[in-house]
Scaffold this active site. Sequence first.
Site, PDB file in Angstrom:
ATOM      1  N   ASP A  98      -3.086 -14.510  91.853  1.00 37.58           N
ATOM      2  CA  ASP A  98      -3.810 -15.078  92.988  1.00 37.58           C
ATOM      3  C   ASP A  98      -3.269 -14.531  94.308  1.00 37.58           C
ATOM      4  O   ASP A  98      -2.077 -14.267  94.438  1.00 37.58           O
ATOM      5  CB  ASP A  98      -3.707 -16.602  92.973  1.00 37.58           C
ATOM      6  CG  ASP A  98      -4.483 -17.193  91.803  1.00 37.58           C
ATOM      7  OD1 ASP A  98      -5.185 -16.425  91.127  1.00 37.58           O
ATOM      8  OD2 ASP A  98      -4.392 -18.401  91.575  1.00 37.58           O
ATOM      9  N   CYS A 143       0.002 -15.240  88.206  1.00 39.98           N
ATOM     10  CA  CYS A 143      -1.391 -15.656  88.060  1.00 39.98           C
ATOM     11  C   CYS A 143      -2.342 -14.662  88.719  1.00 39.98           C
ATOM     12  O   CYS A 143      -3.547 -14.704  88.493  1.00 39.98           O
ATOM     13  CB  CYS A 143      -1.604 -17.053  88.641  1.00 39.98           C
ATOM     14  SG  CYS A 143      -1.287 -17.139  90.406  1.00 39.98           S
ATOM     15  N   CYS A 180       1.076 -22.922  93.552  1.00 42.20           N
ATOM     16  CA  CYS A 180      -0.080 -22.621  94.401  1.00 42.20           C
ATOM     17  C   CYS A 180       0.190 -23.067  95.840  1.00 42.20           C
ATOM     18  O   CYS A 180      -0.176 -22.378  96.792  1.00 42.20           O
ATOM     19  CB  CYS A 180      -1.338 -23.304  93.873  1.00 42.20           C
ATOM     20  SG  CYS A 180      -1.504 -23.217  92.084  1.00 42.20           S
ATOM     21  N   CYS A 187      -7.008 -19.707  92.416  1.00 39.09           N
ATOM     22  CA  CYS A 187      -7.416 -20.901  91.690  1.00 39.09           C
ATOM     23  C   CYS A 187      -7.837 -22.021  92.641  1.00 39.09           C
ATOM     24  O   CYS A 187      -7.650 -21.924  93.853  1.00 39.09           O
ATOM     25  CB  CYS A 187      -6.255 -21.379  90.825  1.00 39.09           C
ATOM     26  SG  CYS A 187      -4.959 -22.143  91.801  1.00 39.09           S
TER      27      CYS A 187
HETATM   28 FE1  FES Z   1      -1.870 -19.094  90.979  1.00 43.70          FE
HETATM   29 FE2  FES Z   1      -2.905 -21.333  91.639  1.00 43.70          FE
HETATM   30  S1  FES Z   1      -2.764 -20.541  89.631  1.00 43.70           S
HETATM   31  S2  FES Z   1      -2.142 -19.836  92.955  1.00 43.70           S
END
Ligand code: FES
Length: 145
Positions: free
Chosen positions: A35, A33, A104, A60
């Site tokens: 992140d 993702c 996450c 996110c």
């Molecule tokens: Fe990657 Fe939440 S979508 S940490």
Amino acid sequence: MYSEKVMDHFTNPRNVGEIENADGVGTVGNAKCGDIMRIYLDIDEDTKVIKDCKFKTFGCGAAVATSSMATELVMGKTIYEAMEVTNKAVMEALDGLPPVKVHCSLLAEEAIHAALWDYAQSHNIEIPGLKEPKADIHDGEEEQE
Ligand code: FES
């Protein structure tokens, strides 16, 4: 889809920011993702209690909410007790996360572990159960869920 607690920690995250000269800093990322999460720890030299904890998350909403909750959970704990703050503990404290968002919370656990590792390394301490963090940006979280 999200619990009230998740919404609360997302819209009003606790302990956002950085700690100057932090005793431990951990940065982790999820390659899928993209992140990124960074956790800063301020640790009492004698008691090993986490006096302060701040985070920065480029990610996110669930990543923001889980890092916010994770900072609240580790604060006041010793570096050893902080190992109890697993992704499951964070999710429970938030009244759950949708399955696609479990990774996450794993990022939050990994960021805490990376910060604890940073502290343990520089102070020559062993924290039972703590393993060396994987490379900062990595893959394969799903397999561990
Ligand atoms: Fe990657 Fe939440 S979508 S940490």
